[in-house]
Every structure is written in C-alpha cells, then in structure tokens.
Enzyme design. Structure first.
Site, PDB file in Angstrom:
ATOM      1  N   LYS A  59       3.817  -7.155   4.308  1.00 34.41           N
ATOM      2  CA  LYS A  59       3.282  -5.619   3.896  1.00 34.41           C
ATOM      3  C   LYS A  59       3.114  -4.657   5.081  1.00 34.41           C
ATOM      4  O   LYS A  59       2.713  -5.105   6.058  1.00 34.41           O
ATOM      5  CB  LYS A  59       1.915  -6.046   3.308  1.00 34.41           C
ATOM      6  CG  LYS A  59       1.070  -4.489   2.968  1.00 34.41           C
ATOM      7  CD  LYS A  59       0.163  -4.093   4.000  1.00 34.41           C
ATOM      8  CE  LYS A  59       0.399  -2.615   3.916  1.00 34.41           C
ATOM      9  NZ  LYS A  59      -0.744  -2.060   4.965  1.00 34.41           N
TER      10      LYS A  59
ATOM     11  N   GLU B 116       7.816   5.497   6.096  1.00 37.38           N
ATOM     12  CA  GLU B 116       7.961   6.579   5.272  1.00 37.38           C
ATOM     13  C   GLU B 116       8.385   7.570   5.959  1.00 37.38           C
ATOM     14  O   GLU B 116       9.386   8.492   5.618  1.00 37.38           O
ATOM     15  CB  GLU B 116       6.969   6.890   4.328  1.00 37.38           C
ATOM     16  CG  GLU B 116       6.840   6.037   3.187  1.00 37.38           C
ATOM     17  CD  GLU B 116       5.755   6.011   2.314  1.00 37.38           C
ATOM     18  OE1 GLU B 116       5.418   7.560   2.228  1.00 37.38           O
ATOM     19  OE2 GLU B 116       4.829   5.162   1.902  1.00 37.38           O
TER      20      GLU B 116
ATOM     21  N   THR C 147      -2.306  -1.699   8.540  1.00 35.11           N
ATOM     22  CA  THR C 147      -2.164  -3.070   8.543  1.00 35.11           C
ATOM     23  C   THR C 147      -0.859  -3.579   8.351  1.00 35.11           C
ATOM     24  O   THR C 147      -0.087  -3.170   7.619  1.00 35.11           O
ATOM     25  CB  THR C 147      -3.119  -3.517   7.540  1.00 35.11           C
ATOM     26  OG1 THR C 147      -4.388  -3.167   7.793  1.00 35.11           O
ATOM     27  CG2 THR C 147      -2.969  -5.111   7.373  1.00 35.11           C
TER      28      THR C 147
ATOM     29  N   SER D 197      -8.995   8.185   6.428  1.00 33.84           N
ATOM     30  CA  SER D 197      -9.305   6.628   6.418  1.00 33.84           C
ATOM     31  C   SER D 197     -10.922   6.453   5.740  1.00 33.84           C
ATOM     32  O   SER D 197     -11.566   7.216   5.895  1.00 33.84           O
ATOM     33  CB  SER D 197      -9.313   6.004   7.811  1.00 33.84           C
ATOM     34  OG  SER D 197     -10.295   6.388   8.565  1.00 33.84           O
TER      35      SER D 197
ATOM     36  N   ASN E 274       0.359  10.933   8.467  1.00 33.24           N
ATOM     37  CA  ASN E 274      -0.901  10.600   8.946  1.00 33.24           C
ATOM     38  C   ASN E 274      -1.748  11.866   9.077  1.00 33.24           C
ATOM     39  O   ASN E 274      -2.834  11.369   9.642  1.00 33.24           O
ATOM     40  CB  ASN E 274      -0.490   9.898  10.349  1.00 33.24           C
ATOM     41  CG  ASN E 274       0.297   8.683  10.136  1.00 33.24           C
ATOM     42  OD1 ASN E 274      -0.370   7.624   9.553  1.00 33.24           O
ATOM     43  ND2 ASN E 274       1.615   8.612  10.489  1.00 33.24           N
TER      44      ASN E 274
ATOM     45  N   THR F   9       0.840  -1.068   0.009  1.00 30.96           N
ATOM     46  CA  THR F   9       0.072  -0.001   0.008  1.00 30.96           C
ATOM     47  C   THR F   9       0.894   1.174   0.079  1.00 30.96           C
ATOM     48  O   THR F   9       1.301   1.698  -1.058  1.00 30.96           O
ATOM     49  CB  THR F   9      -0.842  -0.002   1.171  1.00 30.96           C
ATOM     50  OG1 THR F   9      -0.218  -0.204   2.307  1.00 30.96           O
ATOM     51  CG2 THR F   9      -1.887  -1.268   1.153  1.00 30.96           C
TER      52      THR F   9
END
Lengths: 405, 405
Positions: free
Chosen positions: B190, B281, B201, B405, B400, B167
């Site tokens: 992942k 990241e 996740t 979401s 973030n 993702t």
C-alpha cells in the site's frame, strides 16, 4: 559547536536598526556603478562594479561549499585569499559555470580589464557572475562594459549596482547600518529567495568604513553568514556561484569593538537574507521555524532544518494547513535529544500539540497571512535557533519546470 | 558497506520473473481476507487479515526508522521481535499515530480480538494501520470487523486484502514469484508513491512457503528492503507507520538456497516498490537515477539520493528539461570521490555532459515519456546503484496542500 556567542543572539540582532535605503556606497570610501552593457538580451542592467578607495583595502569572503563551483568563484577565492581586495565586478545574464578552462580565462580577462581601468593589481579584483549555467559570457560586450562602468563610478552608485545584479529578482535588495560613532556597514544582494533559485545564485557584496583588523573582518563575516544566509534554508540546494564578499575601507577612522561590529554585520546580513526570502517568486508564505529547549545549538538547527526541508510540511503551509503531524515526522528523522512525550508544537502561537499529545484545536490557527511562525519546544535544554524558509507552491514548480539552465 | 553481494545485483534481480497476479495467498499455507467494516466514511474496504496456517510460523519485519512512530508500529515491533507471527491485521482509514497510550491500547485490543478469533497467542499478531494521523480509530467497528474478517478467511483472499489497505492508491499492488522447485513468495503493498505519501504510509506484507531458517529470513528481508523500498527515494520523508512484514509457512516443504531465496525476495520487493512509484498520483515521470563508476556502493547511493531529493532537478524533469546543471550541482554537495573534470551525465542515453564539459546537444533528449533514465558516471571505481524517484509537479503540491492530517 553547542552554543552561540551572546552578541549573535536573536535579541542582539533585532536591537540593531537596519535600513533598506542605504547600500554599498553608504560607508565612506566606496564608489559603485551599475549599467546595461548588452549581456542580457532584455537590455536590462547587467554589470555592476564596487570599488574600495581606501585607505584600507581589507577584505573577507565566503563562497558556495558546492564542489561544482563556477569559474568566477574559483577566481575570487584565490583573489580574496590574502585578505586584500580593491574591487568586485559582478555580471548578471550568465553564470559562467561548467564552462571549463575557457570560462576561467573569461573571469581572468574580466579582472584584468577592471585592474587596468582602476590601475590596481589584477589579484585584487574579485569577479561574480549569475545567470545561465553552461553558457559562455559575451566577452566583447562585457569588457567594453567594464570600461564604461569604471567611467560611471560614483559615491552614490550603490543602488544602481544593486539593480544590475538582479535576475529573476522582482526588487533590488539593499541594507545598511550606521553607528552613532560614525562608522557604517552597507550591502547589496541578489537572489529570488533561496527557495526558488531559478538562476541558482545568491550574490552579496558588503562594505564598511570601520577600521577592522583583517582577522576580525574574517571572523565577523563567518559569524554573520552562519546566523543569516545559512539559516535561510530551502531544499538544501547550494548553487555553483554563491558568493558573499566584504570589503573595508577604514575611511571612518573609527575602530569599533569587534563584537559590536560583528553584531551589526550579522544584522545587515540577516535583513538581506529575509529580503531574499520575501522575494521568492513562487512562494506564498515566509515561514520562520524556531526550535527551542534544545540540548545544543546543533540540535536546534538540525531539527529546524529538517522541518524546513520537508516537502510535505511546505505543501501543507501552502494549503494553510497547520499540519503538526508533518512537523513531528520531520523532527523524528533527526538525532536531536528529546523525548517524544515532552514535545510542543505551536503554529502562530496556537499550541496544536502539547506534551506529546493533541493540543488546542487546529481550527484556531489562521495561516492566511504571508508570515508564518512555527515553534517546536524540545524541552531538553536551553538552546534555540530559527531557520527561515518558504512554502512549496504551484508557482515554485512552474518557475523551476519552465526554466532551462 | 562498500559492496553488494552478487546475488543482489541489478542483473540477478532482473533475471527473476515476478508476476503481478499473485499475492500473499499464492504461497501455500496462507489465508487472507479484505472487507469493508465501516472505518472509512466512504464505505470502501478498510480491513485486511493475513493468516499463516503453517506448519512454520517464522517471521521477520522492518519498520520505519522515524523516532515518531505510530502505536501499531510499537505493537508490531514487539510482537515480531521473537521471529514468530501467526497473523497480520491491517486497517486503512486511520493511522493510529500520535494517539498516545490510548492508541497503543487500541492496537493491543485489535490484536487480542484477532488472537481470540484464531485461537493463537496475542503476541503472535502484528497490527498495521494507515490513514489520518492524530485521530483515534473507531474501535467498535474495527473489532466487530475483525470477527467478520476471520469468518471470511480464504486461500484466495490475497487480492481482497490488497484492496482493503488502499488509501490514496488508485490501484492495488500485488506481486509474486514461483520457483520451478515448487516454493513461492507473494506480497501486497500500500502506498501512492513514496513521493506523495499523502497518507504518509507504506505497508507491505510478504509471505512464503519456502522452508527458510528464521535468521536467513531476517537477513533476506533486510537485504531485500535495502535494494528495493529503501531505494524508492523521494524527499527522504519517512512516515510514522511504514512497516514491512514477512511470514514463512514452510508449507512447500522445500528449503531453497538462502541466497536464491534472498534474490527472489528482493525481486518481489523491488517490483512492489516500482508499483508504488508508478502510482504516485501527483507524478508525471518515474525517474531511475543510476550512478556508476563509484569508488563504493555508499558513494553511488549518496550521489543518487542527492540528485533524487533535489527539488530543482525534479521540477526540471516535470518540465521535460534535461537540466544537467542541476544534476551536477546536486552531486557537488556530496562527499563522494570524483574529479569534476571526469564526470559524464546522460539523460535517456544522450550524453549531455561528457568528461567535465558540455556534451551532446540537449535538444536530442526526449523526456515526453513517463519513464526517465538519468545516468551519472563518476569514473572513479566499479560500484553502481540505482535510486528511483518521481518528478515534482503541480499535482504533487495540490495533493499535499489540500490533504489535512
């Protein structure tokens, strides 16, 4: 603990009229001073003294529960253990933490100097420090500063004392309540938000001229902190120096009902707590997280704290994003009693998640204002609690990355 | 739990040669596929399938402990409960979380489509999803994609599967171990760091051709996750979708000693965990926090996690600041057995705090490299544990705050 006494409910506390012009010298029987004595390199005020002239000298105090605590905390815990204090001396510009036996001696010397100036017992002087960890205090400047402070004590000195304990604070914090019956409570506080404790300390001095029995004083202070400073949550980081000290002079001659006193004290503390939150330098939002419908107060607090400490949630609020998935995920890590299919989540009154399913359109939520209200209803009981926090911002990271302890 | 079996010690795990070129199709008896089927708007690969061709079809799995878990977690928990799995189907581009009964039906339909294509029992198909919370999956694209994936299954398909579950990941994560005895373990993962789970996740699929009894498989997986993924700590945020699934084909015909197998599995998992960390990241530093001299493993882990979750500490590392005061303050909030006057703190080998007092000059510490090692010695026992985390950076907040979401 599963419930809260009615006199400490949100309704009781908001009914109390707290003013931000009064301070520790609002109650009768107190003098204070605040001045620059050369501890801070900036030349800003760095020493405060608050003195109780009686007739009573009752006191209560709560300190950081961190096992790594500073020398002044160790000193003041001992000094206040008998419930008697004559004075509190506070310095900014140095925390005197992690400084070993030499640091403890420095706190003792400070108390000795105050006791000598006031002609009182050294064991009746509390000491508070805030500033850099791991650095010794400039004792020569501090001790001669104590003498100056004694000379400048005044019944109008509270605001100066509030000024002298500031570190990264942008404004001084003061609050007071005056009863129609003639007694009052006053307070000063230091801390740039619990969320950004760059100098890692919250210091609070509270005074009252009410005639309150020592045991009731202690109970009232513990209750007050539990619904105020303890609920201004953050990352759960407790500092080495946090101290809240309450002194009673009894000079009003009035003995209020203990619950009435406790309510007023809690309201003053909550107001000071919200001032700390509003001054969190890095923060862009003040967030009130209310959990209701909980089976117990503990459940409500556990869920609210879990949300308040969730970095992903705090980043989302910074981004004006009503991210209910993160609120749910935080609640899901708790042991609180609830069924997932009954949960509601509201952002500023908009029910974005209702009865366990996607609710109103998230685009209806406007998070552009500084004040944000998040409500989660567990639908599992009658208890509720509110915890306050800030968002997680670039400036929070910047302030705490560039600060060197 | 006060100790760790010797076969899971740091020394045992680092002795295992893990390669990052192998994957789930390195062990014999497995085929995989990964392709773009139109779930992601970007057109990037978004569907993966891993199939166990046997002869054994033993399986074990661990899932998020969050009480708010996604539909695929509910489905796969049931599917894997009997210790038998034929296949795992995974999609990126949608988490299928907080989607209610309809979402669970979507996971079931996905499993039915896989079972139909492979001619196996629907209860032997696990389903994993990752992506946005609170959004239904595009089932038409997904189901026709399953048929395509079945058609593309290949003994060389592991890397494609690793690609299709990404993702916010910038690189695919793969790891394998091949024993001199001819059996092997492979894995794909992942997650863009546990610290920046923007899509909230971590998904891991592990395969082996070793002949391992189902009970030993389950034990080995629980042990492996406890010393790998569980120690890549962050803000303690557990997602709604985290899943780790292990399948055994037994195709090597070799039955290794259970402890030998468990050691190798733990080493593969730890390597995948560190790959997740390195791909966070927003992060500028990978931090290994080792607590030694602890009275128990629990004590060591409690202190290490407390440091790893301390936002002030994490900001300081971003600022290349060896802020030992924050390490001490974090340790001070724990219940671990230690005496303050015995503590040591090292940053990259420099003892900045020794025997409870200021140690070597902090200017000797160089934190400019990405890898940072913090060691705290409690001097109170023989146990130790390492927890990995990232620093707290502008980019973490940015990623973030801007993610919705």
């Amino acid at each position: 603990m599963t419930g809260l006494a009615p006199h400490l409910s949100d309704e009781s506390l908001t009914a109390i009229a707290v003013e931000r012009t009064g301070s520790v010298t609002t109650p009768k029987g107190f003098r204070a001073a605040g001045l620059a004595v050369g501890i801070k390199a900036s030349g800003n005020p760095d020493l405060a003294l608050v003195v109780n002239d009686g007739p009573l000298q009752d006191a209560a105090a709560v300190f950081t529960s961190n096992r790594i605590f500073a020398a002044p905390v160790q000193w003041s815990r001992d000094a206040s253990a008998d419930g008697v204090l004559k004075a509190v001396v506070l310095n900014s510009g140095g925390a005197n933490a992690c400084t070993g036996k030499d640091g403890l001696a420095d706190s003792a010397k400070t108390a000795v100097q105050v006791a000598s100036g006031l002609d009182c017992a050294v064991g009746d002087v509390a000491v508070c420090s805030t500033g850099l960890i791991g650095v010794r205090l400039p004792m020569e400047a501090l001790l001669s500063g104590v003498d100056q402070a004694v000379g400048q004590l005044s019944p109008q000195g509270g605001p100066n004392a509030a000024q002298a304990i500031m570190t990264t604070d942008t404004v001084r914090k003061m609050a007071s309540y005056t009863s129609p019956d003639g007694w009052s409570i006053g307070g000063i506080a230091k801390g740039a938000g619990m969320l950004a404790p760059a100098l890692a300390t919250m210091l609070v001095v509270l005074t009252t001229d009410a005639d309150v029995k020592p045991l009731a004083l202690d109970t009232a202070l513990k209750q007050a902190t539990s619904v105020s400073f303890d609920r201004v949550d953050s990352d759960g980081c407790q500092s080495t120096n946090d101290s809240v000290i309450l002194m009673s002079s009894g000079a009003s001659g009035y003995a209020p009902d203990p619950r009435e006193f406790a309510t007023a004290l809690a309201a003053v503390c909550r107001d000071l707590g919200l001032q700390l939150l509003a001054d969190a330098e890095g923060a862009a939002h003040d967030i009130a997280i209310t959990v209701k419908g909980a089976a117990s107060l503990d459940d409500a607090l556990e869920v609210a704290r879990s949300i308040a400490r969730n970095n992903l949630f705090k980043c989302a609020i910074f981004g004006n994003d009503p991210n209910w998935g993160r609120v749910l995920a935080a609640a899901g890590t708790t042991k609180a009693a609830f069924e997932v299919e009954n949960l509601d989540v509201f952002f500023n009154g908009v029910g974005v998640y209702r009865q366990g399913a996607i609710g109103e359109d998230r685009s209806l939520v406007d998070l552009s204002a500084r004040q944000v209200e998040v409500v989660m209803d567990l639908h599992h009981g009658a208890h509720q609690a509110t915890v306050w926090t800030n968002d997680l911002t670039y400036d929070y990271v910047k302030e705490n990355a560039e600060y060197s302890s």
